[in-house]
Design a protein around this motif. Structure first.
Motif, PDB file in Angstrom:
ATOM      1  N   ALA A  73       0.827  -1.209   0.000  1.00  0.00           N
ATOM      2  CA  ALA A  73       0.000   0.000   0.000  1.00  0.00           C
ATOM      3  C   ALA A  73       0.860   1.257   0.000  1.00  0.00           C
ATOM      4  CB  ALA A  73      -0.931  -0.006   1.210  1.00  0.00           C
ATOM      5  N   ASP A  74       1.954   1.234   0.765  1.00  0.00           N
ATOM      6  CA  ASP A  74       2.866   2.391   0.780  1.00  0.00           C
ATOM      7  C   ASP A  74       3.369   2.702  -0.626  1.00  0.00           C
ATOM      8  OD1 ASP A  74       2.725   2.908   3.488  1.00  0.00           O
ATOM      9  OD2 ASP A  74       4.474   1.681   3.995  1.00  0.00           O
ATOM     10  N   LEU A  76       1.953   1.867  -3.537  1.00  0.00           N
ATOM     11  CA  LEU A  76       0.857   2.344  -4.375  1.00  0.00           C
ATOM     12  C   LEU A  76       0.521   3.803  -4.071  1.00  0.00           C
ATOM     13  CD1 LEU A  76      -1.432  -0.821  -4.211  1.00  0.00           C
ATOM     14  CD2 LEU A  76      -0.112  -0.012  -6.192  1.00  0.00           C
ATOM     15  N   ILE A  77       0.594   4.182  -2.798  1.00  0.00           N
ATOM     16  CA  ILE A  77       0.332   5.577  -2.422  1.00  0.00           C
ATOM     17  C   ILE A  77       1.390   6.485  -3.026  1.00  0.00           C
ATOM     18  CG2 ILE A  77       0.272   7.195  -0.486  1.00  0.00           C
ATOM     19  CD1 ILE A  77      -0.928   4.863   1.193  1.00  0.00           C
ATOM     20  N   TRP A  82      -4.123   5.524  -6.015  1.00  0.00           N
ATOM     21  CA  TRP A  82      -4.880   5.626  -4.771  1.00  0.00           C
ATOM     22  C   TRP A  82      -6.024   4.624  -4.685  1.00  0.00           C
ATOM     23  CZ3 TRP A  82      -4.848  11.577  -5.683  1.00  0.00           C
ATOM     24  CH2 TRP A  82      -3.587  12.080  -5.353  1.00  0.00           C
ATOM     25  N   ALA A  85      -4.562   1.323  -3.774  1.00  0.00           N
ATOM     26  CA  ALA A  85      -4.114   1.340  -2.379  1.00  0.00           C
ATOM     27  C   ALA A  85      -5.302   1.188  -1.437  1.00  0.00           C
ATOM     28  CB  ALA A  85      -3.362   2.635  -2.091  1.00  0.00           C
ATOM     29  N   THR A 111      -1.802   3.857   8.064  1.00  0.00           N
ATOM     30  CA  THR A 111      -1.490   3.834   6.625  1.00  0.00           C
ATOM     31  C   THR A 111      -2.650   4.419   5.824  1.00  0.00           C
ATOM     32  OG1 THR A 111      -0.139   1.853   6.964  1.00  0.00           O
ATOM     33  CG2 THR A 111      -0.785   2.376   4.701  1.00  0.00           C
ATOM     34  N   LEU A 115      -2.783   7.679   3.125  1.00  0.00           N
ATOM     35  CA  LEU A 115      -3.462   7.740   1.830  1.00  0.00           C
ATOM     36  C   LEU A 115      -4.335   8.994   1.747  1.00  0.00           C
ATOM     37  CD1 LEU A 115      -4.460   6.643  -0.881  1.00  0.00           C
ATOM     38  CD2 LEU A 115      -6.092   5.200   0.384  1.00  0.00           C
TER      39      LEU A 115
END
Length: 737
Positions: A73-74, A76-77, A82, A85, A111, A115
């Motif tokens: 996720a980090d 993708l952010i 978004w 994520a 997390t 985002l």
């Protein structure tokens, strides 16, 4: 226990469980993914995390799946993916609803907050961080609590509450350190430094920014190496340490991967580097960086974001400022107008300083492209109003300074001094010593032109005294060069020569060819003024060569005319006339403006003096009349004095000594008031000749003695002359027996 501790347990790091092949593979893939993530090799990182996830799913390790998913996720952010994520975080959130999954849930909420923060939704971000903090405390998850506190500080720093951000970060860091959660240690240490600086604690804040950079370098965390290099560069630029800023920005720019997707951070870094280059007078390089910013912003045109719009606007502004700096003001104005039209949007996005810089540059470009200063005045007033509204003291000082230059250019010297004094008050309060020293030189030069000679010398002395507090070689060179010229006029020849030599050395050492050309030319004038004509020619020819290479039209014209004066001193009048005529051609080609008009009048006076010496009286008279007319219309004391004395000499040549009385007296009065010693000496010499022509040999001798005294102080070659009009003895008078 932190989420990382949980995964270590699952990986068998602190248990007696037999190491299985799958666990080793997952551990290796996870570590590879983390290293690649820090290096911003995101494709490799995602590939490694995918391998780790497959193993985690195979062995049904929910904690491992969570930490891997949060790393994904980090990434993708950071790539602005978004929606992907959010989908990933939703799946992690679903897995974290069991009562024993509090630590996992707390990290997930934090997390999710990052985002929302990346999207610019600060209210949502705060809500996530506060929920994450509450969950972490209930679960007694100290590492997750530290992260939530640190990220919550981001929201307070964003809204300008730096003091509370400091409080949260000071509470956060011990939690992270005690649990070994060092993944974001560089980030939170740097944020604490930024918060301290924002709250006025500059020294500790700067120390922490440097510490954050060292931590990032130790971890090979490219994102934070870049972030803190740029932040330290911005800090150096704000303090006027532009060489340091250049080094840090260059370091930061090199940490952007050439093949990485274009980001607003990259565009803003180009803009900042362009402004630093302009402050270092590296204008061509500034233009290159500004063009890169515009090109980069064009690659982001599909991004539906106000952040992109801000970056694109700043890029246009940077390009406009750079174009203006390289003398392409007409091209600059459309870019500057486009950026200025979005002034409020820039202010809302925290770019207050950039707004004022853009307006100042626009005002200056308008002044360059029009003889009517009304529009430029209005733009400067707009910049001052913006600076006042934003409480931007330094930017207000810079605007007053530039406003003064506008007035000075149009010979409105009293108004210029008023603006400079307003800037001076702000600079002195803020202890911006380099700017103070430079302004004293500007004020002194204006006072000299207004005939306030003694006050001008006091201003030059102030500038010289301040140099002891200035660690800026460029400023030192400017002050010494200006003071040298003033000291020549005062007859302090040794100090003047020392100042000239050091100023030239500084320009040469720093590679500032434009300054070197100007200073070598001024040094040639100094050598000429002190009777060293042949040395002057060598210095002037070298200066002229540099000026021509750099297309410095005004400097080329001045140096060419001074070569004419040097050949006058050698009695080589045909060569002198050639250079005077060439100088006039150059200055006329330079265009019509107040500065070139002033110098054209000076050249005409010099040319007229040569024509008078060679007996071309009528031509000389016409040129002296033009000099006087320009002097009276512009208020230039020196031009008025030169015109009056030149016309007096013409009248004496024509045998009309009576008509010279008023003109000579006015010239002497003005020269005394302005402390123009060289022209005061010349005035006494002309009056001596006049008195001799009027049958007053005694008075003529007295006046020549006064002229000779001043010429001697100035070390002028005229000190050794004995004029022809004094060689005739007065007739004997009969005396009674």
């Amino acid at each position: 226990m932190t989420l990382f501790d949980q995964i270590k347990q699952k990986l068998g790091i602190s248990t007696q469980t037999a190491v299985r092949t799958e666990i080793i593979a997952m551990r290796d893939a996870l570590e590879t993914g983390r290293r690649s993530k820090r290096a911003e090799d995101f494709d490799s990182a995602l590939s490694a995390f995918n391998r780790a996830m497959q193993v985690a799913q195979l062995i049904e390790d929910a904690a491992a799946m969570a930490i891997i998913a949060l790393h994904q996720a980090d990434i993708l952010i950071s790539q602005n993916a978004w929606a992907a994520a959010e989908e990933l975080l939703q799946s992690v959130y679903s897995l974290s609803q069991k009562p024993d999954q509090g630590t996992q849930l707390a990290y997930t909420l934090s997390t999710w907050g990052t985002l929302a923060q990346a999207r610019g939704d600060w209210n949502a971000a705060r809500d996530y961080y506060e929920r994450g903090l509450e969950v972490a405390r209930k679960a007694q998850a100290e590492g997750a609590e530290g992260r939530a506190l640190g990220h919550l500080a981001d929201t307070y720093l964003n809204e300008g509450n730096a003091s509370y951000a400091v409080h949260l970060l000071r509470e956060s860091l011990p939690h992270l350190n005690s649990t070994g959660d060092v993944e974001l240690s560089s980030y939170f240490v740097g944020q604490l430094g930024a918060a301290l600086i924002a709250s006025g604690q500059d020294v500790e804040g700067s120390q922490l920014l440097n510490r954050a950079l060292r931590l990032a370098e130790q971890m090979h965390y490219r994102q934070y190496e870049r972030q803190w290099s740029l932040a330290i560069g911005a800090r150096a630029a704000a303090e006027g340490r532009f060489e340091d800023a250049y080094t840090r920005y260059q370091q930061g720019l090199e940490l952007f991967k050439p093949d990485a997707p274009m980001t607003t951070e990259y565009i803003l870094a180009f803009c900042s580097m362009s402004r630093v280059c302009m402050n270092l007078q590296q204008y061509d390089e500034a233009l290159q960086y500004a063009q890169k910013a515009v090109d980069a912003s064009g690659l982001l045109w599909t991004m539906e974001s106000s952040i992109w719009t801000t970056a694109a606007t700043l890029a246009r502004g940077a390009l406009g400022m750079a174009l203006h700096a390289v003398k392409r003001s007409a091209e600059a104005i459309p870019h500057l107008n486009a950026a200025a039209d979005l002034q409020q949007q820039l202010i809302d996005s925290g770019q207050q300083t950039a707004v004022i810089d853009i307006l100042r540059s626009l005002a200056s470009a308008q002044a360059e492209t029009s003889t009517d200063i009304t529009l430029s005045q209005a733009t400067y007033a707009r910049a001052l109003e913006a600076a006042k509204r934003m409480d931007a003291h330094l930017e207000a000082a810079e605007t007053h300074r530039d406003f003064g230059h506008l007035y000075a250019k149009h010979r409105q010297l009293t108004a210029a001094i008023q603006e400079w004094q307003a800037a001076l008050a702000i600079y002195e309060t803020g202890k911006h010593h380099a700017q103070v020293a430079r302004l004293y030189c500007d004020i002194a030069d204006a006072r000299r032109q207004l005939g306030q000679g003694q006050r001008a010398m006091k201003d030059f002395e102030h500038a010289l005294m301040i140099l002891s507090s200035v660690n800026d070689q460029r400023t030192r060179g400017v002050v010494l060069s200006n003071a040298a010229t003033a000291y020549v006029e005062q007859g302090d020849i040794d100090s003047a020569e020392s100042f000239f030599n050091e100023a030239i050395t500084i320009a040469s050492t720093m590679g500032d060819r434009g300054a070197e050309a100007t200073r070598r030319g001024n040094y040639g004038w100094f050598l000429l003024s002190t009777g060293r004509a042949r040395q002057a020619i060598a210095a002037l020819e070298r200066a002229l060569q540099i000026s021509q290479i750099l297309n410095l039209d005004l400097q080329s014209a001045v140096q060419t005319d001074n070569l004419g004066l040097a050949y006058d001193a050698l009695n080589d009048y045909p060569t002198a006339i050639h250079y005077h005529q060439k100088a006039l051609e150059l200055i006329r080609r330079n265009g019509s403006n107040h500065k070139s008009g002033h110098w054209e009048a000076m050249f005409k006076a010099n040319y007229a003096a040569t024509l008078l010496t060679t007996g071309q009286i009528d031509e000389a008279a016409a040129l002296f009349e033009e000099t006087l007319t320009v002097g009276r219309s512009s208020g230039s004391t020196e031009l008025i004095v030169r015109g009056l004395l030149g016309l007096a000499k013409i009248a004496l040549q024509r045998g009309d000594a009576e008509s010279t009385v008023t003109g000579i007296q006015e010239a002497l009065t003005l020269a005394k008031r302005a402390d123009l010693r060289r022209w005061l000496a010349e005035g006494y010499a002309v009056q001596s000749e006049q008195q001799s022509a009027l049958g007053q040999p005694g008075r003529a001798a007295e006046l020549w003695d006064e002229a000779q005294r001043l010429f001697t102080v100035l070390q002028s070659p005229q000190a050794g002359l004995h004029p022809a009009w004094l060689k005739h003895e007065a007739p004997l008078q009969d005396t009674p027996n």
